[in-house]
Design a protein around this motif. Structure first.
Motif, short mmCIF file in Angstrom:
data_model
loop_
_atom_site.label_atom_id
_atom_site.label_comp_id
_atom_site.label_asym_id
_atom_site.label_seq_id
_atom_site.Cartn_x
_atom_site.Cartn_y
_atom_site.Cartn_z
N GLY A 186 0.81 -1.21 0.00
CA GLY A 186 0.00 0.00 0.00
C GLY A 186 0.85 1.25 0.00
O GLY A 186 0.59 2.20 -0.74
N TRP A 187 1.92 1.25 0.82
CA TRP A 187 2.84 2.38 0.86
C TRP A 187 3.59 2.53 -0.46
O TRP A 187 3.86 3.65 -0.92
N TYR A 188 3.95 1.40 -1.05
CA TYR A 188 4.64 1.42 -2.34
C TYR A 188 3.77 2.16 -3.36
O TYR A 188 4.27 3.00 -4.14
N GLY A 189 2.47 1.86 -3.34
CA GLY A 189 1.56 2.54 -4.25
C GLY A 189 1.44 4.02 -3.97
O GLY A 189 1.43 4.85 -4.89
N ILE A 190 1.37 4.39 -2.67
CA ILE A 190 1.26 5.80 -2.30
C ILE A 190 2.48 6.58 -2.79
O ILE A 190 2.36 7.66 -3.39
N GLU A 191 3.67 6.05 -2.51
CA GLU A 191 4.89 6.73 -2.92
C GLU A 191 4.99 6.82 -4.44
O GLU A 191 5.42 7.84 -4.99
N SER A 192 4.60 5.77 -5.13
CA SER A 192 4.65 5.78 -6.59
C SER A 192 3.66 6.80 -7.17
O SER A 192 3.93 7.45 -8.18
N TRP A 193 2.50 6.92 -6.52
CA TRP A 193 1.52 7.91 -6.98
C TRP A 193 2.08 9.33 -6.81
O TRP A 193 1.88 10.20 -7.67
N ILE A 194 2.78 9.56 -5.70
CA ILE A 194 3.41 10.86 -5.47
C ILE A 194 4.44 11.16 -6.56
O ILE A 194 4.52 12.28 -7.07
N GLY A 195 5.24 10.14 -6.93
CA GLY A 195 6.20 10.33 -8.01
C GLY A 195 5.51 10.63 -9.32
O GLY A 195 5.98 11.45 -10.12
N GLY A 196 4.37 9.97 -9.55
CA GLY A 196 3.60 10.26 -10.76
C GLY A 196 3.05 11.67 -10.77
O GLY A 196 2.96 12.32 -11.83
N GLU A 197 2.69 12.19 -9.60
CA GLU A 197 2.21 13.57 -9.50
C GLU A 197 3.30 14.56 -9.89
O GLU A 197 3.02 15.62 -10.46
N ALA A 198 4.54 14.22 -9.56
CA ALA A 198 5.66 15.09 -9.94
C ALA A 198 5.80 15.14 -11.46
O ALA A 198 6.07 16.21 -12.03
N ILE A 199 5.62 14.01 -12.12
CA ILE A 199 5.67 13.99 -13.59
C ILE A 199 4.51 14.80 -14.16
O ILE A 199 4.67 15.58 -15.12
N GLU A 225 -3.34 11.19 -15.24
CA GLU A 225 -2.67 11.01 -13.96
C GLU A 225 -2.27 9.55 -13.75
O GLU A 225 -1.20 9.25 -13.22
N PHE A 226 -3.14 8.65 -14.19
CA PHE A 226 -2.82 7.23 -14.07
C PHE A 226 -1.63 6.87 -14.94
O PHE A 226 -0.77 6.08 -14.54
N ALA A 227 -1.53 7.46 -16.14
CA ALA A 227 -0.41 7.20 -17.03
C ALA A 227 0.90 7.72 -16.42
O ALA A 227 1.95 7.07 -16.54
N CYS A 228 0.86 8.87 -15.74
CA CYS A 228 2.05 9.40 -15.06
C CYS A 228 2.47 8.47 -13.93
O CYS A 228 3.67 8.25 -13.70
N PHE A 229 1.50 7.94 -13.23
CA PHE A 229 1.76 6.98 -12.14
C PHE A 229 2.47 5.75 -12.69
O PHE A 229 3.48 5.29 -12.13
N ILE A 230 1.98 5.20 -13.79
CA ILE A 230 2.58 4.01 -14.39
C ILE A 230 3.98 4.33 -14.92
O ILE A 230 4.91 3.50 -14.81
#
Length: 554
Positions: A186-199, A225-230
């Protein structure tokens, strides 16, 4: 018969101390000949062998150095319980000095979630000093289980999935490691979403205003936003798949870079807000009763923030050179969190002066600042912070847990890849929809799962076993092994785990809106979920183990 399957104790001298005699003789062993690591201990008992737990007495080894010598690797581990990632670390692999441990924590602390949580305290009405005091108090409390849980990692060179076999059983260890792994995913997903927000922040406005930026109800976010996350998820995989060596190399450069970028953000706030006077003069908007009603769930949330790594810290301390290195290296956590909280609170409060409203999310703040240079620094800083935290805290633990499930088929790389896939299923964009859902639902909620695991593991290691483990038996499926219990499951630990979790559930159900109201007692228990579950489960396990031992030795 069922009572005998909980725990039964026989005193046995340590398998790991190669030259020590039995410190405390027991009548059951009056006819036993001397033995050593290479020979299994044979004994007779009036109850089923498969329900036996062996509790070693204190060893003669007392120094801060690792007690793992060359001969401990001469035993033959069961192939379903080990592979190269689960074996004890050898002396040649112990290359973590205290400075590297400290860098490890700097890389974990300096991140968007920690900043966001600090900012939320201001947003909820705390004074700056109240917010910092809450964070520092939580991390000083957490430092105790961190150091205590890190001890067996350094002493025996074992990771958390292997350590959990001691208290939960050879097969029962899958329960706590799987729960911890799920939270890490769950944390892995949260952190990855934050990185996607930066993109996403770096994209041109023309793309942000296109139809792809419109949220889809079934997805819960926009395709863009989902594409940036991926995209961030894929880039991150390169570092993730390099294993522990990749973690060490990454943190070597991430920590100083993150400190520099955080300093730049503080300087910007100082200049734009004409100093920090407004911040230092900021008073609490809460009454005394309101503050205390907010303080305890906030304290729990801040402790919960690190409970995953507090459990899995042996995954890292197993590479420490000495106990001194792991202790000193971790002692800086309250200081690092206090300093970073100061920065987060100072910058967040400055946004009220600069923009006329509070901006607690640093990514949204960087979007407001604008400018090409700022955008580039934002991408670099957020990416480094996110990857440093994600790789160290949220990849190693679930990867090791998955490897522990199928050691003969899975490696760290495959475990890390599966963890990365699982994180998408958590839909982190929903967990981050508000500070309320992030802090008081996600953080406080999962602390009820991990708190009792920590209490049981520490009670077993320190109160029952007095820090003495049989390394050989941690990798054995023999019914006569010290950690085989009942078919590989320690029923006492599993019962304590369930009983530690159950009282927190009513408060959680109210928090997520499934039930409309519960009694005040359940609300108090939920607000203090980690404390309640940690101590209640640990105490219950200790009582069950002690009572069973007394019954079997009469």
């Amino acid at each position: 018969m069922a009572s005998k399957c909980i725990v039964s104790h026989l005193h046995l001298y340590p398998h790991l101390s190669l030259h020590s005699a039995i410190p405390h003789q027991h009548p059951n062993f009056s006819r036993l000949p001397p033995t050593n690591l290479s020979l299994p201990v044979k004994f007779k008992a009036s109850f089923p062998k498969r329900c036996i737990i062996l509790v070693p007495r204190a060893s003669s080894s007392s120094s801060g150095q690792s007690s793992v010598g060359k001969k401990v690797y001469e035993f033959d581990p069961h192939p379903t319980l080990t592979n190269d990632d689960l074996k004890p670390t050898r002396p040649s692999q112990r290359n973590y000095h205290w400075k590297q441990m400290a860098r490890h924590w700097v890389g974990l602390v300096v991140g968007v979630p920690a900043y966001y949580m600090a900012g939320s305290l201001v947003e909820l009405g705390m004074a700056w000093w109240q917010g910092i005091a809450t964070v520092v108090a939580a991390n000083m409390i957490l430092l105790v289980p961190l150091v205590l849980t890190g001890h067996p990692g350094t002493k025996y060179g074992i990771s958390f999935p292997v350590l959990a076999r001691s208290s939960f059983g050879i097969r029962g260890a899958h329960v706590p490691t799987s729960l911890s792994a799920l939270v890490c995913c769950g944390w892995y997903g949260i952190e990855s979403w934050i990185g996607g927000e930066a993109i996403y922040l770096f994209l041109p406005n023309s793309i942000k205003q296109s139809s792809f930026s419109q949220p889809l109800p079934w997805l819960g976010t926009s395709p863009l936003e989902f594409a940036c996350f991926i995209a961030f998820w894929l880039v991150q995989l390169v570092a993730v798949l390099k294993g522990m060596e990749g973690v060490k190399a990454f943190q070597k450069y991430a920590a100083p870079t993150l400190i520099m970028l955080t300093s730049f953000l503080l300087i910007w706030a100082y200049v734009k807000a004409a100093g920090l006077g407004h911040f230092l003069n900021m008073s609490s908007r809460l009454s005394s009763s309101e503050f205390w009603s907010l303080f305890f769930p906030s304290l729990t949330a801040n402790i919960s923030f690190w409970t995953t790594i507090a459990l899995n810290i042996p995954d890292f301390t197993r590479f420490a050179k000495t106990q001194r290195d792991q202790i000193i290296g971790q002692a800086g956590l309250p200081i690092f969190m206090g300093l970073f909280t100061f920065v987060g609170l100072a910058v967040t409060s400055s946004t009220q002066v600069i923009f006329g409203h509070v901006i607690s999310n640093p990514i949204h703040l960087l979007g407001q600042i604008g400018g090409l240079t700022t955008m580039i620094l934002a991408i670099l800083g957020i990416s480094l912070a996110t990857m440093a935290t994600n790789i160290a805290a949220n990849v190693v633990a679930p990867a090791n847990a998955l490897v522990n499930l199928y050691p003969s088929k899975l490696t760290y790389r495959t475990g890390a890849l599966l963890s990365a896939l699982f994180c998408v299923a958590f839909q982190p964009w929903r967990l981050l929809k508000s500070s309320e859902s992030f802090v008081y639902t996600w953080l406080v909620g999962y602390s009820a799962l991990l708190g009792p695991i920590g209490g049981i593991v520490l009670a077993d290691y320190y109160l029952i076993r007095q820090t003495k483990l049989s390394l050989k038996d941690l990798y054995s499926l023999s019914p006569e092994g010290a950690y085989y219990y009942c078919g590989g499951f320690n029923l006492a630990a599993l019962a304590a785990l369930v009983i530690g979790i159950l009282p927190v559930i009513p408060g959680f159900l109210q928090k997520v809106g499934i039930v409309s109201s519960v009694s005040d007692a359940f609300v108090v228990i939920y607000n203090n979920a980690w404390f309640f579950s940690f101590f209640s489960a640990g105490l219950l396990y200790w009582i069950l183990a002690s009572l069973s031992f007394e019954r079997e030795t009469k």
